[in-house]
Each structure stands twice: as structure tokens, then as C-alpha cells.
Scaffold this active site. Structure first.
Site, PDB file in Angstrom:
ATOM      1  N   ASN A 114     -34.620 -27.262  59.716  1.00  0.00           N
ATOM      2  CA  ASN A 114     -34.014 -28.155  60.715  1.00  0.00           C
ATOM      3  C   ASN A 114     -32.935 -29.013  60.077  1.00  0.00           C
ATOM      4  OD1 ASN A 114     -36.825 -29.208  60.079  1.00  0.00           O
ATOM      5  ND2 ASN A 114     -36.204 -30.941  61.263  1.00  0.00           N
ATOM      6  N   ASP A 115     -33.061 -30.318  60.020  1.00  0.00           N
ATOM      7  CA  ASP A 115     -31.922 -31.176  59.667  1.00  0.00           C
ATOM      8  C   ASP A 115     -31.284 -30.889  58.306  1.00  0.00           C
ATOM      9  OD1 ASP A 115     -33.297 -32.336  61.730  1.00  0.00           O
ATOM     10  OD2 ASP A 115     -33.758 -34.200  60.684  1.00  0.00           O
TER      11      ASP A 115
END
Ligand code: FRU
Length: 482
Positions: free
Chosen positions: A42-43
């Protein structure tokens, strides 16, 4: 390194090895984007140019294609195009991070690379604790964990995470994504003179602050920096209702421009502007590189937005990072342009045309079954209408009378067509980066950007068609290499 850390790293590596063939044979594996070697990404985290080399870390769950106790995966690059996968940077081994080394940032201090990240802790009933932690590296590869440096200030719930640190004058500052006790989203500002002791200065932005109305129950992944003559605060608020063409995704990512008063810890700002108009974009992070450029990378995904339906899950991986974009502040507007190094990806030029008259019948462009290509259009006088059919799953279109630009794709959930749009006065330039299962479109030199995953079914298109009304000044298509 503790035994627990060694064990977790061993297990994660085992997972990579075990699934290598399945992951790498995936038809939708991207050619020139950063992806997890297995599991979920994800991030983007810890984006920094350190001793000349770019480092880009990412939130990583190696053991499944869902969320959980995150690791920090690590890529490095000399040129933002050729990336090397580095050893795992952080594994959630200690008591203060046992449920995940969550998002954070990197700085350079005394020649060392210093990471700040959130130690996420949950008990058996799901109650959270949060610690902002520090880790130090001398070689940019191995990280020495120093444990928590910030405890939760009493104004907030345990939804307090994603520290982004920078230096201003003699002091260090940190913004943290937060939820205040009335369950609304905030950005907290902290200050330190030595990176160890941090003082909470208060919330500088958030729901019902600075003239903003109700604006969500949690703000994640803040970032604050100077750009031109303004300060820009990026945040990813959760809990906004869709409003016309705005806020169409499950969660948003955007920015406020204004001025931060470091003395009073107050931030006067304008309205929230979404950074990307496409389907998949969240939690972007920026860094200032040695050339003085403000570069940004985002997650090409959105939490809880049909994540379990992504077709790549069958091949044991999910999500990717966006291409790096340079941010510029010009005439009161934030522009996002693809980093100039991306030209290094260009291989053969597939199409070159100038003064091409558009018609409703359309012009067919032979892109020779290329799955990864860049297209660049310029329209000297703008066009009154424009339609670009890139494959059987994605179309772009602009109509000068309604002043609406749209990206339409075939949903990977319902197979119905769905769209994301923005209003655009005139279309003068369009640049699109297409990869095996993604598209990033930059309009008018970065005035608007659309990012989306696309999962073309069936045969690769040999052609793309472009139709409309007006004249294309210049059109070029290049094949891109991975
Ligand atoms: C944003 C986010 C962050 C958190 C991380 C966990 O996508 O929820 O707030 O630190 O992901 O992976």
C-alpha cells in the site's frame, strides 16, 4: 537484530521464494511500476534521495493479499526509473509495533538516514495503541530501531499515525494524521530540536477547522512542504461524501495550499483539491531531491475499495505505486508532471504524426500490440471534442461544450462501464502512460491527473483509435520498457 525480527524476515523471504513463479507469470504484472514481490503493497513510505540515491519504501504485507501487520519493503534507484529491490527494511517484531510498522517518512541527519514510522499495536479486543518510532541507518540498507519517540497526545484517539518529518530553521517538525476525541479528522504538528523529544503544538488543519466544514472522521498520511511561494499540506481524509464529480472514491487524497505560521502553529489555507481524478490513488508522499525538485509518489490503490476483487490476487499479489511526479506551483495552481527521467523508459517510437485532423470516424494508430506505452498529444488550439479508445477496457474523452473530461473503464467488479470526470476549460495537452494493467493520464501540463488500474480482457489491442473534432498538433507514441 532481535531473534523475532530475524524470524519474520526469514518467513517473508520464504513467502517471496515460494510464490515467485506464480507472481512473475501473472499476465497483469506491470512492466515499469513498483510492485510487491508477493502479497499486498500500500502506501509509499520514507521517500528520500540520500547520498545521491533515491530510496522508496512501501507498506508491505508479505503473507497474504490483504492488510495486516505491515513490513517496510525497500527499493532504491539512481534515476527514478531503474529500481533495485533492497533487503526488507523493517519487520513488525517489537512490542511497540507488533501489529505493523505503519507508514512514515525519512530524513537525512548527520550523514545518517533516519526513519520515523508508526508502531501499531492492537490487543485481543482490537483496542489500539500507537507509537511514533525512530530507526537509524548508516548504510541505507540496515536499520537500527530506536523505539518510540512520540507518545499519543491526549487530544486524540489512537488513530494517530503516519509521521512526516522535515527541517525548518534549526528545528525539526512532524505532521501526523489524527482523529481528535470528537471523532473528526485532524493533522497534528509537533516540534523537536533533537529528533528525540517532541512537543505537540496542536492541530493545524482538520474537519471544522480554518473555515472548513465537516470533513471526515480521520485524516491519514499528511505531508507538508513549501512549493513556490506557498505551503502545501497533503492529506488523505476518510469519510467524505461524494459531491458531483468530486470525492467519488471510497477515500480521497488531496491538498490545501496556504501559509503555515510556525510560531503560532496555525495554517491558513484554501479549499481542498483532489490530487488525482482517477479510480486508484491514495496516501501520496513527497520528497525534495538534490536537484531541488518536489517529487511525489502515490499508492495506486484505495483502502477498502474492492481490494478483494482485484484480478491479480489469483497470482498472489496486489497493488503498485504510481510513477514519480514532479510538483510545481505555477500561477496559483499545483501542477503534476511526470519526472523527466521517465523518458529513459522510451524504446521504439511507434507513432509520429503532426497536424492530424480529427474526425468522427476516427484515426487508427498502429501501436503494434504494445502493452506498455506512452502517448503524448498536443492540440494547439484546443479541440472541441476528443475520444481516445485505448483498449476494450479504457476510454478517455473530452467535450469542449460541457467542459468535462472523463476516463471510462470497464469495472473489474461488474464489467460495466464506469467513469471518473473533472471539469476542464480547454484541452491543450494529454500525456498517458499505459502499462499492462494501469494508466496514468496527465492533462494540460499536469493541471489534472487520472490514475487507474485497468484489466484488459482478451487479446491485446493492436490499435488504438482517436476521434473527435479539431486538430492534433503533435502526436507521438513510444513503446516503454520495464
Ligand atoms: C493508509 C494507511 C496508513 C497506515 C497504513 C497501514 O493507507 O492506513 O494510515 O499507516 O496505511 O498500512
Amino acid at each position: 537484530m532481535t531473534e523475532r525480527e530475524q524470524e519474520l524476515i526469514r518467513l517473508a523471504k520464504e513467502e517471496v521464494e515460494k510464490n515467485k513463479e506464480v507472481v512473475e507469470s501473472a499476465p497483469y504484472r506491470l512492466r515499469y511500476h513498483l510492485m510487491p514481490p508477493v502479497g499486498l503493497l500500500n502506501d509509499p513510505n520514507g521517500f528520500i534521495q540520500w547520498n545521491g540515491t533515491y530510496h522508496l519504501f512501501y507498506q508491505w504485507m508479505p503473507f497474504k493479499t490483504g492488510h495486516g501487520a505491515k513490513f517496510w519493503g525497500h527499493y532504491s534507484s539512481k534515476d527514478l526509473v531503474n529500481w533495485k529491490h533492497e533487503p526488507i527494511a523493517l519487520a513488525p517484531s517489537e512490542w511497540f509495533e507488533k501489529n505493523g510498522c505503519y507508514s512514515g517518512s525519512a530524513i537525512e541527519h548527520d550523514g545518517k538516514m533516519v526513519l520515523f514510522y508508526t508502531g501499531n499495536v492492537k490487543d485481543a479486543d482490537g483496542n489500539r495503541e500507537t507509537y511514533q518510532c525512530m530507526a537509524v541507518s548508516e548504510d541505507g540498507v540496515t536499520f537500527d530501531k530506536r523505539g518510540p519517540v512520540v507518545e499519543l497526545p491526549e487530544e486524540y484517539t489512537a488513530h494517530f499515525r503516519d509521521p512526516k518529518v522535515w527541517k525548518k530553521g534549526a528545528d525539526w517538525y512532524m505532521v501526523v494524521g489524527a482523529q481528535s476525541k470528537d471523532l473528526t479528522g485532524k493533522v497534528a504538528l509537533l516540534r523537536s530540536s533533537d529528533l528525540q523529544e517532541w512537543e505537540h503544538l496542536g492541530a493545524i488543519a482538520g474537519s471544522s477547522m480554518n473555515g472548513l466544514g465537516e470533513f471526515g472522521y480521520m485524516w491519514e498520511c499528511p505531508d507538508l512542504f513549501e512549493l513556490g511561494d506557498v505551503d502545501v499540506l497533503i492529506a488523505s481524509p476518510q469519510g467524505l461524501e461524494a459531491e458531483g464529480m468530486k470525492y467519488q472514491n471510497v477515500y480521497q487524497a488531496g491538498y490545501f495550499s496556504g501559509k503555515l505560521d510556525y510560531e503560532t502553529a496555525s495554517f491558513k489555507h484554501d479549499d481542498f483539491v483532489e490530487l488525482d481524478r482517477g479510480f486508484e490513488f491514495y496516501a501520496p508522499q513527497t520528497t525534495l531531491d538534490e536537484k531541488g525538485r518536489r517529487l511525489m509518489v502515490g499508492w495506486m490503490g484505495v483502502p477498502e475499495q474492492d481490494e478483494d476483487k482485484h484480478p491479480t490476487i489469483a497470482h498472489m499479489w496486489i497493488h503498485a505505486l504510481t510513477l514519480p511526479r514532479e510538483l510545481k506551483w505555477i500561477d496559483g495552481k499545483l501542477l503534476q508532471v511526470p519526472a523527466e527521467e521517465l523518458a529513459l523508459l522510451r524504446k521504439e517510437q511507434l507513432v509520429e504524426k503532426s497536424e492530424l485532423l480529427l474526425s468522427d470516424d476516427g484515426v487508427v494508430l498502429d501501436i503494434r500490440e504494445s502493452k506498455a506505452f506512452e502517448m503524448s498529444f498536443s492540440f494547439e488550439k484546443g479541440v472541441s471534442s476528443f475520444e481516445l479508445e485505448l483498449s476494450d477496457t479504457v476510454k478517455l474523452n473530452f467535450d469542449a461544450s460541457s467542459r468535462v473530461f472523463s476516463l471510462r473503464r470497464k469495472s473489474f467488479v461488474t464489467e460495466e462501464w464506469e467513469s471518473r470526470s473533472c471539469s476542464l476549460q480547454v484541452l491543450t495537452e494529454l500525456q498517458a502512460y499505459v502499462d499492462t494493467s494501469s494508466i496514468e493520464v496527465f492533462l494540460n501540463g499536469g493541471e489534472e491527473v487520472f490514475t487507474a488500474r485497468i484489466f484488459p480482457d482478451g487479446a491485446v489491442p493492436e490499435m488504438v483509435t482517436v476521434a473527435g473534432n479539431g486538430t492534433i498538433g503533435e502526436l507521438r507514441v513510444w513503446e516503454l520498457s520495464g
